[in-house]
Enzyme design. Structure first.
Site, PDB file in Angstrom:
ATOM      1  N   MET A  15      -1.394  13.596   9.770  1.00  0.00           N
ATOM      2  CA  MET A  15      -0.158  14.279  10.185  1.00  0.00           C
ATOM      3  C   MET A  15       0.207  15.361   9.162  1.00  0.00           C
ATOM      4  SD  MET A  15       2.107  11.492  12.180  1.00  0.00           S
ATOM      5  CE  MET A  15       2.846  10.712  10.758  1.00  0.00           C
ATOM      6  N   GLY A  16      -0.748  15.748   8.321  1.00  0.00           N
ATOM      7  CA  GLY A  16      -0.491  16.841   7.386  1.00  0.00           C
ATOM      8  C   GLY A  16       0.249  16.398   6.142  1.00  0.00           C
TER       9      GLY A  16
ATOM     10  N   HIS B 199      -2.631  14.962   0.854  1.00  0.00           N
ATOM     11  CA  HIS B 199      -2.691  14.536  -0.548  1.00  0.00           C
ATOM     12  C   HIS B 199      -4.061  13.922  -0.804  1.00  0.00           C
ATOM     13  CE1 HIS B 199      -2.037  10.567   1.145  1.00  0.00           C
ATOM     14  NE2 HIS B 199      -0.880  10.962   1.680  1.00  0.00           N
TER      15      HIS B 199
ATOM     16  N   HIS C 287      -5.666  11.567   1.777  1.00  0.00           N
ATOM     17  CA  HIS C 287      -6.393  12.267   2.847  1.00  0.00           C
ATOM     18  C   HIS C 287      -7.711  12.813   2.289  1.00  0.00           C
ATOM     19  CE1 HIS C 287      -2.021  12.871   4.089  1.00  0.00           C
ATOM     20  NE2 HIS C 287      -2.516  12.233   5.111  1.00  0.00           N
TER      21      HIS C 287
ATOM     22  N   GLN D  97       4.667   8.509  18.198  1.00  0.00           N
ATOM     23  CA  GLN D  97       4.706   7.377  17.268  1.00  0.00           C
ATOM     24  C   GLN D  97       5.983   7.313  16.438  1.00  0.00           C
ATOM     25  OE1 GLN D  97       1.000   8.802  15.278  1.00  0.00           O
ATOM     26  NE2 GLN D  97       1.984   8.059  13.407  1.00  0.00           N
TER      27      GLN D  97
ATOM     28  N   SER E   4       2.624  10.834   2.341  1.00  0.00           N
ATOM     29  CA  SER E   4       3.373  12.076   2.597  1.00  0.00           C
ATOM     30  C   SER E   4       4.868  11.824   2.464  1.00  0.00           C
ATOM     31  CB  SER E   4       3.062  12.599   4.001  1.00  0.00           C
ATOM     32  OG  SER E   4       1.659  12.749   4.157  1.00  0.00           O
TER      33      SER E   4
HETATM   34  P1  AMP Z   1      -0.994  10.211   7.776  1.00  0.00           P
HETATM   35  O1  AMP Z   1      -1.175  11.687   7.595  1.00  0.00           O
HETATM   36  O2  AMP Z   1       0.031   9.613   6.873  1.00  0.00           O
HETATM   37  O3  AMP Z   1      -0.839   9.821   9.219  1.00  0.00           O
HETATM   38  O4  AMP Z   1      -2.355   9.544   7.301  1.00  0.00           O
HETATM   39  C1  AMP Z   1      -3.586   9.960   7.820  1.00  0.00           C
HETATM   40  C2  AMP Z   1      -4.645   9.006   7.354  1.00  0.00           C
HETATM   41  O5  AMP Z   1      -4.685   8.996   5.922  1.00  0.00           O
HETATM   42  C3  AMP Z   1      -4.400   7.555   7.801  1.00  0.00           C
HETATM   43  O6  AMP Z   1      -5.635   6.965   8.165  1.00  0.00           O
HETATM   44  C4  AMP Z   1      -3.834   6.929   6.557  1.00  0.00           C
HETATM   45  O7  AMP Z   1      -4.067   5.528   6.489  1.00  0.00           O
HETATM   46  C5  AMP Z   1      -4.604   7.658   5.475  1.00  0.00           C
HETATM   47  N1  AMP Z   1      -3.893   7.579   4.206  1.00  0.00           N
HETATM   48  C6  AMP Z   1      -2.594   7.874   3.966  1.00  0.00           C
HETATM   49  N2  AMP Z   1      -2.281   7.635   2.677  1.00  0.00           N
HETATM   50  C7  AMP Z   1      -3.406   7.168   2.089  1.00  0.00           C
HETATM   51  C8  AMP Z   1      -3.742   6.738   0.762  1.00  0.00           C
HETATM   52  N3  AMP Z   1      -2.847   6.735  -0.225  1.00  0.00           N
HETATM   53  N4  AMP Z   1      -5.003   6.323   0.533  1.00  0.00           N
HETATM   54  C9  AMP Z   1      -5.932   6.310   1.518  1.00  0.00           C
HETATM   55  N5  AMP Z   1      -5.676   6.706   2.786  1.00  0.00           N
HETATM   56  C10 AMP Z   1      -4.442   7.130   3.062  1.00  0.00           C
END
Ligand code: AMP
Length: 278
Positions: free
Chosen positions: A28-29, A32, A35, A59, A184
């Site tokens: 979702m951008g 960090h 990602h 969601q 994020s």
């Molecule tokens: P999000 O952008 O928050 O929807 O996350 C996208 C993907 O990155 C999802 O599969 C998350 O589980 C993964 N993700 C987010 N934070 C972390 C982290 N600290 N370490 C590893 N994977 C992460």
């Protein structure tokens, strides 16, 4: 950058006709290093890497942070340019959910527990977007972080149940040097809240020294409850294979300890796999 679903599908069709494998990292951008770890693993696994940035309205519940969710398009594009990414897919809501296209996905009973209990409908929305994006991209691999343990479990379950030809690849949680899991949503924390949030990794590290699940849960609850301004949503032990809540007193070898807390209006989750001596 590709913004249309048909454009994205055409690119992948071209790659596949040349015999290339494809790995997909949905995000979702507000990117960090967490990602970044998914992207690195994707580039090890496949010839081509697609990263999507799509803040999925399905969601988010009413009153949640859909409108204020951090959007950092330029910084994200710079982040991706420094990595081995072949295509950034940034579709609009209408491209992902065109009128008339019905995407059905139901998370089932596990989708109503823990994160799903606090965020009704959240996992149905997650599964629908994952299913739709995977239909557009047809990846061989899709990568998900262990940080969102329940999401990873439900996506993997959907892929198995529906026999989708995709391998779901889990990636370990990336943490800041002080232990806080990168997210994020950490951007919402004030300096003071950021310092208080450290109680989460500290509590999980203390839990690792416990010899039983009930001991581990007690340590975590005590540590979190003693942190001013921090409210526990849940602290529980789940079976890593089923995501069912474990009886705290049953003797077991391993459990996933899951935690959700709020600091003011910011909700943070984390988890740790625990192994107990027999
Ligand atoms: P999000 O952008 O928050 O929807 O996350 C996208 C993907 O990155 C999802 O599969 C998350 O589980 C993964 N993700 C987010 N934070 C972390 C982290 N600290 N370490 C590893 N994977 C992460």
């Amino acid at each position: 950058m590709v913004t249309t679903s048909s454009g994205m599908s055409d690119i992948v069709a071209g790659w596949k006709s040349e015999g290339h494998s494809v790995a997909f990292v949905p995000t979702m951008g507000a990117l960090h290093q967490g990602h970044g770890a998914l992207i690195e693993k994707a580039s090890e696994l496949a010839d081509r890497v697609v990263v999507s940035i799509f803040v999925n309205p399905l969601q988010f519940g009413t009153g949640e942070d859909f409108d204020s969710y951090p959007r950092r398009d330029e910084a994200d594009q710079a982040f991706l340019r420094e990595r081995r990414v072949d295509v950034l897919f940034m579709p609009s809501v209408d491209e992902v959910y065109p009128p008339g296209v019905v995407i059905t996905a139901a998370a089932g009973p596990v989708g109503d527990t823990f994160e799903g209990a606090s965020r009704p409908g959240h996992f149905d929305g997650v599964l629908r977007v994952v299913k739709r994006l995977c239909a557009i991209i047809s990846p061989d691999f899709a990568l998900f972080g262990r940080k969102d343990a329940q999401q990873l479990f439900l996506v993997d379950t959907m892929v198995r149940n529906e026999g989708l030809p995709i391998t779901i690849v889990p990636v370990d949680t990336v943490r800041a040097p002080d232990g806080l899991a990168l997210s994020s949503r950490n951007a919402y924390l004030s300096d003071d809240e950021r310092a208080r949030a450290l109680a989460i990794p500290v509590a999980l590290a203390e839990a690792e020294r416990a010899t039983t699940l009930s001991g581990a849960l007690a340590v975590v609850r005590e540590r979190l409850e003693s942190e001013p301004g921090l409210t526990i949503d849940y602290v529980a032990g789940v079976d890593p294979e089923t995501f069912h809540q474990l009886d705290e007193d049953s003797p077991l070898r391993e459990a996933t300890l899951i935690v959700a807390v709020s600091l003011s209006t910011t909700r943070l989750i984390d988890n740790r796999r625990l192994h107990f001596p027999q």
